[in-house]
Enzyme design. Structure first.
Site, mmCIF file in Angstrom:
data_model
loop_
_atom_site.group_PDB
_atom_site.id
_atom_site.type_symbol
_atom_site.label_atom_id
_atom_site.label_comp_id
_atom_site.label_asym_id
_atom_site.label_seq_id
_atom_site.Cartn_x
_atom_site.Cartn_y
_atom_site.Cartn_z
ATOM 1 N N GLU A 106 0.774 -1.267 0.048
ATOM 2 C CA GLU A 106 0.156 -0.171 0.182
ATOM 3 C C GLU A 106 0.768 1.033 0.118
ATOM 4 O O GLU A 106 2.051 1.170 0.445
ATOM 5 C CB GLU A 106 -0.826 -0.118 1.374
ATOM 6 C CG GLU A 106 -1.736 1.252 1.534
ATOM 7 C CD GLU A 106 -2.636 1.505 0.537
ATOM 8 O OE1 GLU A 106 -2.415 1.557 -0.849
ATOM 9 O OE2 GLU A 106 -4.052 1.569 0.872
ATOM 10 N N ASP A 107 0.420 2.255 -0.519
ATOM 11 C CA ASP A 107 1.202 3.483 -0.571
ATOM 12 C C ASP A 107 1.262 4.444 0.785
ATOM 13 O O ASP A 107 2.299 4.437 1.300
ATOM 14 C CB ASP A 107 0.535 4.640 -1.518
ATOM 15 C CG ASP A 107 -0.945 5.149 -1.510
ATOM 16 O OD1 ASP A 107 -1.537 4.414 -0.489
ATOM 17 O OD2 ASP A 107 -1.370 5.746 -2.113
ATOM 18 N N ASP A 110 -2.950 5.342 7.125
ATOM 19 C CA ASP A 110 -3.271 6.619 8.211
ATOM 20 C C ASP A 110 -4.385 6.187 8.978
ATOM 21 O O ASP A 110 -4.218 5.703 9.948
ATOM 22 C CB ASP A 110 -3.537 7.848 7.349
ATOM 23 C CG ASP A 110 -4.376 8.013 6.482
ATOM 24 O OD1 ASP A 110 -5.475 7.069 6.074
ATOM 25 O OD2 ASP A 110 -4.260 8.889 5.707
ATOM 26 N N GLY A 112 -6.505 3.868 8.864
ATOM 27 C CA GLY A 112 -6.444 2.242 8.806
ATOM 28 C C GLY A 112 -7.883 1.727 8.346
ATOM 29 O O GLY A 112 -7.741 0.451 8.091
ATOM 30 N N LYS A 138 1.346 6.546 8.870
ATOM 31 C CA LYS A 138 0.819 7.689 9.708
ATOM 32 C C LYS A 138 0.072 7.038 10.972
ATOM 33 O O LYS A 138 -1.324 7.404 11.019
ATOM 34 C CB LYS A 138 0.091 8.653 8.905
ATOM 35 C CG LYS A 138 0.899 9.226 7.844
ATOM 36 C CD LYS A 138 -0.097 10.233 7.128
ATOM 37 C CE LYS A 138 0.017 11.482 7.697
ATOM 38 N NZ LYS A 138 -0.928 12.658 7.131
ATOM 39 N N PHE A 159 -0.410 16.416 4.415
ATOM 40 C CA PHE A 159 -0.927 15.781 3.552
ATOM 41 C C PHE A 159 -0.053 15.656 2.293
ATOM 42 O O PHE A 159 0.446 16.684 1.812
ATOM 43 C CB PHE A 159 -2.329 16.529 3.099
ATOM 44 C CG PHE A 159 -2.940 15.964 2.036
ATOM 45 C CD1 PHE A 159 -4.046 14.589 2.160
ATOM 46 C CD2 PHE A 159 -2.839 16.054 0.561
ATOM 47 C CE1 PHE A 159 -4.649 14.099 1.307
ATOM 48 C CE2 PHE A 159 -3.354 15.423 -0.320
ATOM 49 C CZ PHE A 159 -4.343 14.403 0.010
ATOM 50 N N ARG A 172 0.747 11.974 -8.664
ATOM 51 C CA ARG A 172 1.141 10.551 -8.410
ATOM 52 C C ARG A 172 2.347 10.727 -9.251
ATOM 53 O O ARG A 172 3.333 9.505 -8.682
ATOM 54 C CB ARG A 172 0.153 9.686 -9.222
ATOM 55 C CG ARG A 172 -1.021 9.750 -8.480
ATOM 56 C CD ARG A 172 -1.866 8.405 -9.075
ATOM 57 N NE ARG A 172 -3.290 8.257 -8.824
ATOM 58 C CZ ARG A 172 -3.603 7.774 -7.835
ATOM 59 N NH1 ARG A 172 -3.019 7.351 -6.409
ATOM 60 N NH2 ARG A 172 -5.122 7.941 -7.377
#
Length: 182
Positions: A106-107, A110, A112, A138, A159, A172
């Protein structure tokens, strides 16, 4: 007014992780993953869209000759900067993961919610093991209990975009990770 037209314009992009830092960390993560799995059969699963660049670099750095690759697509952000907590599961894996080691790539993790959803879906299919690799963890934003087994970087705030991470489908393609100022 369309949702896209209502987006807050980006004022600045502040470098957080350079292309070089990411390359070094990806090689380190690959070494950790190789040490764990060796040549045991492994299914590496990319979470689209954000994870595709990290996934590509990571699987090419792995030395496991018994690895299969597959993809899922989840979304919870849409064109917003915060998660809706409603996960849309629009593409499932095509490989049967029962009895196999599975590594989700995954990238960013945060809140979850998305990863808790996916891990629950996969756990029900009875893989031999199920682990999670994320470029960015995060953890302080975590709202549900999700463990990142292989974290590229830990980040406390901001962000971020680039290296697959986006803001409303933009940015991206940036080679590093940048904090967005809106």
């Amino acid at each position: 007014m369309s949702e896209e037209a209502a987006l807050t314009p980006v004022k600045a992009l502040k470098p957080v992780f350079s292309q070089e830092m990411i390359a070094v960390r990806v090689r380190e993560l690959a070494a950790e993953i190789d040490a764990l799995y060796g040549q045991e059969p492994l299914v590496a699963v990319c979470v689209l869209k954000g994870g595709f660049i990290f996934f590509s670099d990571l699987v090419r750095a792995l030395h496991n000759e018994n690895m299969e690759l597959d993809f899922v697509r989840l979304s919870s952000y849409g064109k917003k900067a915060t998660s809706s907590k409603h996960v849309i599961f629009s593409k499932d894996v095509e490989i049967d993961i029962a009895g196999k080691h599975v590594l989700i790539v995954e990238d960013i993790v945060d809140s979850g919610h998305s990863m808790q959803f996916l891990m629950s879906q996969f756990a029900a299919r009875r893989p031999r093991s199920l682990r999670l690799a994320a470029l960015v963890d995060k953890g302080e934003r975590r709202e549900v209990d999700v463990k990142v087994d292989f974290a590229g970087f830990k980040l406390t705030e901001g962000f971020i975009v680039g290296y697959g991470l986006d803001y409303a489908e933009r940015y991206r393609m940036l080679p590093g990770v940048f904090e967005v100022t809106l």
